[in-house]
Every structure is written in structure tokens, then in C-alpha cells.
Design a protein around this motif. Sequence first.
Motif, PDB file in Angstrom:
ATOM      1  N   TYR A  75       3.724  -1.326 -20.130  1.00 44.61           N
ATOM      2  CA  TYR A  75       2.547  -0.775 -19.459  1.00 44.61           C
ATOM      3  C   TYR A  75       1.247  -1.159 -20.164  1.00 44.61           C
ATOM      4  CZ  TYR A  75       3.522   2.456 -23.216  1.00 44.61           C
ATOM      5  OH  TYR A  75       3.789   2.977 -24.448  1.00 44.61           O
ATOM      6  N   ARG A  76       1.349  -1.831 -21.284  1.00 46.84           N
ATOM      7  CA  ARG A  76       0.153  -2.270 -22.019  1.00 46.84           C
ATOM      8  C   ARG A  76      -0.193  -3.707 -21.661  1.00 46.84           C
ATOM      9  NH1 ARG A  76      -0.895   1.483 -25.926  1.00 46.84           N
ATOM     10  NH2 ARG A  76       0.865   2.682 -26.739  1.00 46.84           N
ATOM     11  N   GLY A  77      -1.455  -3.933 -21.414  1.00 45.17           N
ATOM     12  CA  GLY A  77      -1.898  -5.281 -21.075  1.00 45.17           C
ATOM     13  C   GLY A  77      -1.617  -6.290 -22.173  1.00 45.17           C
ATOM     14  N   SER A  78      -1.615  -5.825 -23.402  1.00 49.41           N
ATOM     15  CA  SER A  78      -1.383  -6.724 -24.542  1.00 49.41           C
ATOM     16  C   SER A  78       0.047  -7.253 -24.586  1.00 49.41           C
ATOM     17  CB  SER A  78      -1.704  -5.997 -25.847  1.00 49.41           C
ATOM     18  OG  SER A  78      -0.909  -4.829 -25.973  1.00 49.41           O
ATOM     19  N   SER A  79       0.944  -6.697 -23.765  1.00 46.14           N
ATOM     20  CA  SER A  79       2.332  -7.154 -23.734  1.00 46.14           C
ATOM     21  C   SER A  79       2.516  -8.401 -22.876  1.00 46.14           C
ATOM     22  CB  SER A  79       3.246  -6.039 -23.208  1.00 46.14           C
ATOM     23  OG  SER A  79       3.231  -4.912 -24.066  1.00 46.14           O
ATOM     24  N   TYR A  80       1.452  -8.895 -22.255  1.00 46.85           N
ATOM     25  CA  TYR A  80       1.553 -10.001 -21.310  1.00 46.85           C
ATOM     26  C   TYR A  80       0.741 -11.206 -21.764  1.00 46.85           C
ATOM     27  CZ  TYR A  80       3.694  -6.436 -18.496  1.00 46.85           C
ATOM     28  OH  TYR A  80       4.534  -5.443 -18.060  1.00 46.85           O
ATOM     29  N   ASP A  81       1.212 -12.363 -21.323  1.00 48.07           N
ATOM     30  CA  ASP A  81       0.596 -13.622 -21.746  1.00 48.07           C
ATOM     31  C   ASP A  81      -0.312 -14.232 -20.686  1.00 48.07           C
ATOM     32  OD1 ASP A  81       3.886 -14.155 -22.887  1.00 48.07           O
ATOM     33  OD2 ASP A  81       2.193 -13.692 -24.201  1.00 48.07           O
ATOM     34  N   TYR A  82       0.031 -14.030 -19.427  1.00 40.80           N
ATOM     35  CA  TYR A  82      -0.714 -14.676 -18.349  1.00 40.80           C
ATOM     36  C   TYR A  82      -1.015 -13.659 -17.247  1.00 40.80           C
ATOM     37  CZ  TYR A  82       1.090 -18.846 -20.645  1.00 40.80           C
ATOM     38  OH  TYR A  82       1.401 -19.805 -21.565  1.00 40.80           O
ATOM     39  N   TRP A  83      -2.168 -13.849 -16.618  1.00 38.45           N
ATOM     40  CA  TRP A  83      -2.649 -12.912 -15.600  1.00 38.45           C
ATOM     41  C   TRP A  83      -3.105 -13.652 -14.361  1.00 38.45           C
ATOM     42  CZ3 TRP A  83      -2.949  -7.554 -16.337  1.00 38.45           C
ATOM     43  CH2 TRP A  83      -2.603  -7.114 -17.623  1.00 38.45           C
ATOM     44  N   GLY A  84      -2.985 -12.963 -13.222  1.00 39.20           N
ATOM     45  CA  GLY A  84      -3.579 -13.465 -12.004  1.00 39.20           C
ATOM     46  C   GLY A  84      -5.018 -13.008 -11.878  1.00 39.20           C
ATOM     47  N   GLN A  85      -5.646 -13.409 -10.767  1.00 39.61           N
ATOM     48  CA  GLN A  85      -7.071 -13.120 -10.579  1.00 39.61           C
ATOM     49  C   GLN A  85      -7.309 -11.772  -9.905  1.00 39.61           C
ATOM     50  OE1 GLN A  85      -5.270 -14.839  -8.504  1.00 39.61           O
ATOM     51  NE2 GLN A  85      -5.831 -13.974  -6.520  1.00 39.61           N
ATOM     52  N   GLY A  86      -6.261 -11.182  -9.357  1.00 39.48           N
ATOM     53  CA  GLY A  86      -6.364  -9.869  -8.748  1.00 39.48           C
ATOM     54  C   GLY A  86      -6.519  -9.916  -7.242  1.00 39.48           C
ATOM     55  N   THR A  87      -6.105  -8.834  -6.604  1.00 43.91           N
ATOM     56  CA  THR A  87      -6.293  -8.659  -5.167  1.00 43.91           C
ATOM     57  C   THR A  87      -6.715  -7.212  -4.930  1.00 43.91           C
ATOM     58  OG1 THR A  87      -5.256  -8.979  -2.984  1.00 43.91           O
ATOM     59  CG2 THR A  87      -3.860  -8.080  -4.717  1.00 43.91           C
ATOM     60  N   PRO A  88      -7.726  -6.975  -4.088  1.00 44.77           N
ATOM     61  CA  PRO A  88      -8.257  -5.626  -3.937  1.00 44.77           C
ATOM     62  C   PRO A  88      -7.472  -4.799  -2.927  1.00 44.77           C
ATOM     63  CG  PRO A  88      -9.588  -7.149  -2.695  1.00 44.77           C
ATOM     64  CD  PRO A  88      -8.540  -7.965  -3.370  1.00 44.77           C
ATOM     65  N   VAL A  89      -7.331  -3.527  -3.244  1.00 48.48           N
ATOM     66  CA  VAL A  89      -6.706  -2.557  -2.352  1.00 48.48           C
ATOM     67  C   VAL A  89      -7.657  -1.388  -2.186  1.00 48.48           C
ATOM     68  CG1 VAL A  89      -4.819  -0.905  -2.076  1.00 48.48           C
ATOM     69  CG2 VAL A  89      -4.354  -3.211  -2.956  1.00 48.48           C
ATOM     70  N   THR A  90      -7.941  -1.049  -0.929  1.00 48.58           N
ATOM     71  CA  THR A  90      -8.795   0.091  -0.625  1.00 48.58           C
ATOM     72  C   THR A  90      -8.041   1.024   0.311  1.00 48.58           C
ATOM     73  OG1 THR A  90     -10.790  -1.259  -0.830  1.00 48.58           O
ATOM     74  CG2 THR A  90     -10.992   0.849   0.321  1.00 48.58           C
ATOM     75  N   VAL A  91      -7.935   2.279  -0.087  1.00 44.16           N
ATOM     76  CA  VAL A  91      -7.248   3.276   0.719  1.00 44.16           C
ATOM     77  C   VAL A  91      -8.257   4.347   1.116  1.00 44.16           C
ATOM     78  CG1 VAL A  91      -5.313   4.879   0.865  1.00 44.16           C
ATOM     79  CG2 VAL A  91      -5.138   2.847  -0.595  1.00 44.16           C
ATOM     80  N   SER A  92      -8.461   4.504   2.396  1.00 40.79           N
ATOM     81  CA  SER A  92      -9.436   5.471   2.886  1.00 40.79           C
ATOM     82  C   SER A  92      -8.731   6.745   3.348  1.00 40.79           C
ATOM     83  CB  SER A  92     -10.239   4.872   4.032  1.00 40.79           C
ATOM     84  OG  SER A  92      -9.376   4.462   5.084  1.00 40.79           O
ATOM     85  N   SER A  93      -9.446   7.846   3.214  1.00 38.20           N
ATOM     86  CA  SER A  93      -8.866   9.144   3.589  1.00 38.20           C
ATOM     87  C   SER A  93      -9.096   9.460   5.051  1.00 38.20           C
ATOM     88  CB  SER A  93      -9.462  10.242   2.714  1.00 38.20           C
ATOM     89  OG  SER A  93     -10.863  10.255   2.858  1.00 38.20           O
TER      90      SER A  93
END
Length: 125
Positions: free
Chosen positions: A107-125
Amino acid sequence: QVHLVESGGGSVQAGGTLRLSCAVSGYAYSYYSMGWFRQAPGKEREGIANIATASGSTYYADSVKGRFTVSPDKAKNTIYLQMNSLKPEDTAMYYCATARIWTPDWYRGSSYDYWGQGTPVTVSS
């Protein structure tokens, strides 16, 4: 060069579902660790799910346990994050990451070597 590309993010209403994908290139991810993280505006990055791809064992943060499922498609070198029963508090940028070894600190970011650029998620109520 290892390259990760996330996709599948979008906007949904509370209670809805989304499936995120993380395509990995540059090496076969077998025998490695794959994680999903998210970061909401103004908040710290949160490790939410992990799969130890050799064993298939999965791990989840309490905040998503029972609602999110991580699964692999080894033929496509892709990891999926199925997100059900989405809540407004799930709104965030979602990232996948990979590591050469699995550790209990998945669960720690430091445990990983490579990352993606991300994808956004928006949840509306």
C-alpha cells in the motif's frame, strides 16, 4: 523501458460501476506485484488494491474492500480494477504501479518501481 497506461476512468453517479485498465509494456508482469493507488484533491495518495501476479493473491484497503476487485489478463499484460457501488468519496485520480517484487507494504508508493500517468474518476451524488 517499462510503460504503464491506465484507461477507463470517467464520471458516474453514486452506486454506479467503472472498470479501469492498466496496460503494461516493456516486460511481462508475471511474478511481479501490481498495485492501484488513488489521490483525491488535497489528500495523500492511497494504496487501494494489489495483486501478486505469480500467486494471484489480492489485497485491498478497507475503504474499497468488498466493492473493488483487481484481476489480471496475462495474455494482454493488463490489470483491471473493477469498481462497484461507487461513492462520491471514491472521486480521485487513479494510478497503477508495478514492482519487481511483492512486499507486505504493497500500500506504500515506495514499494513500486514504475507508475502510469493516471486516469480520473468522478462520482457524483
